[in-house]
Design a protein around this motif. Sequence first.
Motif, mmCIF file in Angstrom:
data_model
loop_
_atom_site.group_PDB
_atom_site.id
_atom_site.type_symbol
_atom_site.label_atom_id
_atom_site.label_comp_id
_atom_site.label_asym_id
_atom_site.label_seq_id
_atom_site.Cartn_x
_atom_site.Cartn_y
_atom_site.Cartn_z
ATOM 1 N N LYS A 52 0.493 -1.383 0.002
ATOM 2 C CA LYS A 52 -0.338 -0.155 0.042
ATOM 3 C C LYS A 52 1.368 1.580 -0.234
ATOM 4 O O LYS A 52 0.849 2.237 -0.867
ATOM 5 N N THR A 53 1.369 1.024 0.890
ATOM 6 C CA THR A 53 2.772 2.470 0.755
ATOM 7 C C THR A 53 3.354 2.823 -0.151
ATOM 8 O O THR A 53 3.394 3.630 -0.552
ATOM 9 N N THR A 54 3.556 1.464 -0.926
ATOM 10 C CA THR A 54 4.344 1.036 -2.082
ATOM 11 C C THR A 54 3.964 2.142 -3.191
ATOM 12 O O THR A 54 4.320 3.165 -4.159
ATOM 13 N N PHE B 261 1.814 11.406 5.379
ATOM 14 C CA PHE B 261 2.339 10.415 5.617
ATOM 15 C C PHE B 261 2.006 9.705 6.267
ATOM 16 O O PHE B 261 0.954 10.369 7.000
ATOM 17 N N GLN B 262 2.390 8.667 7.405
ATOM 18 C CA GLN B 262 1.650 7.781 7.530
ATOM 19 C C GLN B 262 2.574 8.288 9.252
ATOM 20 O O GLN B 262 1.437 8.787 10.609
ATOM 21 N N GLU B 263 3.422 8.807 9.794
ATOM 22 C CA GLU B 263 3.945 10.045 10.883
ATOM 23 C C GLU B 263 3.289 11.569 9.999
ATOM 24 O O GLU B 263 3.215 11.715 9.119
ATOM 25 N N MET C 82 -3.178 9.701 1.239
ATOM 26 C CA MET C 82 -2.713 9.451 3.103
ATOM 27 C C MET C 82 -2.763 8.178 3.096
ATOM 28 O O MET C 82 -3.402 7.065 2.654
ATOM 29 N N ASP C 83 -1.526 8.181 3.676
ATOM 30 C CA ASP C 83 -1.178 7.147 4.508
ATOM 31 C C ASP C 83 -0.751 6.603 5.444
ATOM 32 O O ASP C 83 -0.254 6.775 6.791
ATOM 33 N N GLU C 84 -2.662 5.915 5.863
ATOM 34 C CA GLU C 84 -2.239 4.881 7.308
ATOM 35 C C GLU C 84 -2.440 6.613 8.075
ATOM 36 O O GLU C 84 -1.580 6.393 8.988
ATOM 37 N N PRO C 85 -3.478 7.643 7.914
ATOM 38 C CA PRO C 85 -2.639 8.783 8.575
ATOM 39 C C PRO C 85 -3.433 8.241 10.316
ATOM 40 O O PRO C 85 -2.995 9.316 10.820
HETATM 41 MG MG MG Z 1 2.243 1.588 5.124
#
Ligand code: MG
Lengths: 248, 261
Positions: B43-45, B94-96, B167-170
């Motif tokens: 997913k992030t990729t 990002f996630q963070e 949005m990556d698992e925000p």
């Molecule tokens: Mg990820």
Amino acid sequence: MNRVGKTAAGIGVLLAVWQLAVMSGIWSTYVLPPPSKVANSFLVMAGNGTLWKHILVSMRRVLTGFGIAFSLALVCGIVASGLPKLEEYYGGFLEFMRHVPPISLIALLILWFGIGETSKIIIIVLASFFPMYLNIRKGFASADRKLLEVGEVFGLSRWQKFCRIIVPCAVPDVLVGMRIGLGYSWRAIIGAEMIAAASGLGYLILDAQQMSRSDRVIVGIITIGMVGILCDRIFQILIQRCRSYENK
Amino acid sequence: MRINDLCKSYQVAGRRLDVLKNLRMEADNSGITVVLGRSGCGKTTLLRLIAGLEQADSGQIIWEKGTGGVRVPSGERLGGEGGQAAAVRLGVIFQEPRLMPWLTTADNILFGVDKKEARREERLARLLKLTGLEGFEKAYPGQLSGGMQQRTALARALACDPDYLLMDEPFAALDYFTRRQMQKELVQVWRKEKKGVLFVTHSIEEALAIGTKIIILDGGGCRKEYDLADHAYPRDLLDPDLVYIKKDIIEQIEEREETRL
Ligand SMILES: [Mg+2]
Ligand SMILES: Nc1ncnc2c1ncn2[C@@H]1O[C@H](COP(=O)(O)OP(=O)(O)OP(=O)(O)O)[C@@H](O)[C@H]1O
């Protein structure tokens, strides 16, 4: 007891031991003058202005050398982190110089640059360059990759990323380097003023040594220490200002 | 946005790891598309490829906006030369939170906005209100809670008026309640601003709560799609329809697991 009180108590104990050692009579007062005599010399020298003159002269040398060393360290440090290919050319030489004590170069410096200010300042530059260089290089190399990616997605140019992300990330390390570098500059003052100086705190000590005036030697040492602490304090406050976002 | 035959592999410990294999998918430019998948499914990729932070081995990411389609050849960065940056502006979360610790909330939000841009203040005030951060504009990230930092990151992404949000698992690091709150806020923002959103998550509940479309990413490709555009917000996750979809999604992912074993 608070910090200041404890420091004062420590110094008080030291003075008492000193006084006892004098009274024991093991050393002659030539070699170990009593605190009162040192204090007296201090007041005399401060009163007639010679001490201030020496402080100012040394201060100018230290700050000039420190300023030059800092500029060089900043350029070399930024290049080392930004253009590592270029660093390969001078990195080895710097690594070599880092292990050479500056005082060992005095003879050559006198031959090349004479006994004027230049040689003295070079000694200070050599002494303070390396701690600053190493810290600055570390600071610029350790910019957070995750934050750089933020710059990337906002479409910042290389230059913008440098100014807006890499520099702020480096500031704390640069300041730490400067603080250490300033300390090293002060410590190099004796070495620098071993080169035919006619004034300055280093000269004061070396001259007093020639005259067997231990009391003046001690005055010189105490003054260097105090001026050093003062400079360091000013820097510390500066650093705290710049990093205030962390403690809040 | 359309993705055609996207491939991406990494070298991990000397072995080739195909993360995305001929991925095809389509995301609505005005909906919330949720990409759902197990940890490590890529997913992030995928998001990093779309954002231009990573280069694809092959395949295309094609943006269709308004009338004319804009083509972004694989590997070419958005925001680079040419008119692509002007064509589709991306906001990435990002996630963070990834805020600049030396900037105040206000400066963080305006990070991507040009200094010379008129009406910065106005925009800032609007975003602070939208994300409920009024009164904290002078605070540093270290003084904000995790959820507030994430909202700041959301405001920062919205500040340059992107056409599309990635949005990556925000909200992954947030507790249940803050998470629900943030999901609601996201839906609200989306309604007001009418932006396309691509939202990556591994939580089925989250996907069901916010998505207008859910894409199951598995084994490097798009396994199944669900259309939820007809379900109004706020959603009741106990609604029989949604419960049915949830069961189906779980089956899809677990079935895959069984065939693998
Ligand atoms: Mg990820
Ligand atoms: N930079 C990299 N180098 C090598 N392998 C990578 C890299 N980034 C990701 N991978 C590999 O790609 C796979 C997918 O990673 P990715 O981060 O896209 O997963 P994800 O779906 O986001 O998982 P999660 O839900 O845990 O965040 C993983 O197996 C990982 O090992």
